[in-house]
Write a protein that holds these residues in place. Structure first.
Motif, short mmCIF file in Angstrom:
data_model
loop_
_atom_site.label_atom_id
_atom_site.label_comp_id
_atom_site.label_asym_id
_atom_site.label_seq_id
_atom_site.Cartn_x
_atom_site.Cartn_y
_atom_site.Cartn_z
N LEU A 146 0.84 -1.21 0.00
CA LEU A 146 0.00 0.00 0.00
C LEU A 146 0.87 1.26 0.00
N LEU A 147 1.95 1.23 0.79
CA LEU A 147 2.85 2.39 0.82
C LEU A 147 3.44 2.65 -0.57
N GLY A 148 3.79 1.58 -1.28
CA GLY A 148 4.32 1.73 -2.63
C GLY A 148 3.30 2.36 -3.57
N LEU A 149 2.03 1.96 -3.40
CA LEU A 149 0.96 2.55 -4.22
C LEU A 149 0.81 4.04 -3.92
N VAL A 150 0.80 4.39 -2.63
CA VAL A 150 0.67 5.81 -2.26
C VAL A 150 1.86 6.61 -2.81
N ALA A 151 3.07 6.05 -2.68
CA ALA A 151 4.27 6.74 -3.19
C ALA A 151 4.16 6.95 -4.70
N GLN A 152 3.71 5.92 -5.40
CA GLN A 152 3.58 6.04 -6.86
C GLN A 152 2.55 7.10 -7.22
N LEU A 153 1.45 7.15 -6.49
CA LEU A 153 0.42 8.16 -6.77
C LEU A 153 0.95 9.57 -6.53
N GLU A 154 1.73 9.74 -5.46
CA GLU A 154 2.32 11.07 -5.20
C GLU A 154 3.34 11.42 -6.28
N HIS A 155 4.09 10.42 -6.72
CA HIS A 155 5.06 10.68 -7.78
C HIS A 155 4.35 11.10 -9.07
#
Lengths: 253, 253
Positions: free
Chosen positions: B31-40
């Motif tokens: 989930l953290l990876g998904l959030v990071a990708q969305l912010e990127h």
């Protein structure tokens, strides 16, 4: 709004101007606006590079460089506000500062793009660093501090060095590209000095500095050939820095 | 590397999962990876908007939002590193998370682009906020804190509201565009849940929460119709948030 402050008592091209007699606020705001615009342009370019980069690690690095450029730009704009001028207006006057340079130097490969950033921004940064010598102490400190943060240049050097060292054809192409870039960059600087009396005054003050580049005797306007008032000493310094920069890459300037 | 941690003792679709039994480290990293990708992705989009914006003030604002997205992404990645996983790898698995959504929803005007950002990221953020209920306390705090920073949404709301209020044709076009966007966004969320067991587990845990959206009795998998395991409760919550979001713009959801 940024031109509201009075001009300095000394004549605009006075060859005896010293950094101990700092520039007028209006002149300071003009150089700060240029530095802010250059940092903003760096942000846009780095973000564009980031969107193109094929690898997550490169994207992470480039997006951080881009964010750092925003932060540096805003430090410069904060100084503009401290001086009582309008930050956005100080940048707006340099909106097109790199348009002609960009049109004349379209890179045709990732390496040319990287070298363009390194050489183009290198010359622009060196010019601002020199002109900053004529600023009040606090403005000069902000400009020098912002321009000293050269982490992105290190990345360009590492990548270009690695790519060029094993490839003679690429190296000689890049050397040629570097000469083209520096020619256009110096032309841009010359136009800026000609069109912007404030920058001309700051550069004249810097050229009169004893601790700058090898001096021609302290007379900033004596050696200009193509434009009589442009201090040849400054162009000598910019060219010398460019040569150092290219030799770091193992390329002939 | 991010899949190295053991799966949780409870079954992956257990409807009795509670946020008091936090997700496995691997699920949290996903989930953290998904959030990071969305912010990127938000950074890349905002920087692109900035390069297109005609006015210096807009450019300044958008570049600051872009830099803030980098900072938020890096806060999430720092948590990934704290959990012992590889930050870049955690993002890489979501490289294409919005590719299909973007292909199906090409905006044809600045307003459509703005509404897409507001609606598209709104749904994605709401989904991550819901799924975060299943995380360990520290990871949940990082995700919620990062998603709470909605300053860019405020800008979109102000601009869209001002543009639409006096223009009935634009408003009804945007209302239609909003319905298209939310349909595609919910489809993206559904695919994500189907393809990613970790996200399905987190969502199931969130749906079992007593303090979430109006409950259907705590059985997360009972009400799914198109995909049997997808918690309909979560889609109900996403749709309700979307309706609230559209009505803030005076648009029919």
């Amino acid at each position: 709004m940024s031109n509201a402050a009075p001009t300095p008592p000394a004549g605009p091209s006075s060859s005896s101007a010293r950094s101990s007699a700092p520039a007028s606020t209006a002149d300071a705001v003009e150089l700060l606006g240029l530095v802010a615009q250059l940092e903003h342009t760096a942000f846009v370019r780095l973000a564009g590079d980031c969107a193109l980069a094929p690898d997550v690690e490169q994207r992470l690095a480039l997006s951080r460089f881009a964010a750092a450029a925003v932060e540096r730009r805003d430090r410069v704009l904060a100084r503009v506000a401290e001086l009582g001028a309008d930050p956005a207006a100080s940048m707006r006057q340099f909106d097109d500062v790199l348009t002609e340079f960009d049109e004349r130097t379209q890179p045709s490969s990732w390496w040319e793009r990287l070298l363009k950033a390194y050489v183009g921004y290198g010359v622009a940064d060196d010019f601002c660093r020199i002109a900053a010598q004529g600023l009040d102490e606090r403005s000069r400190a902000v400009v020098l501090e912002v321009l000293d943060d050269a982490s992105h240049a290190e990345l360009a050097v590492a990548e270009l060095d690695a790519a060029g060292s094993g490839d003679g054809v690429l190296s000689s192409r890049l050397a040629l590209w570097g000469r083209r870039l520096v020619g256009e960059a110096l032309g841009t600087v010359q136009r800026l000095i000609t069109q912007r009396p404030a920058l001309e005054r700051l550069v004249a003050a810097a050229a009169a500095e004893p601790d700058g580049a090898p001096s021609d005797g302290g007379n900033a306007s004596a050696a200009g050939t193509t434009t009589p008032n442009a201090p040849a000493k400054v162009f000598g310094e910019l060219t010398a820095q460019h040569t150092r920069r290219m030799s770091r890459l193992g390329l002939t300037a």
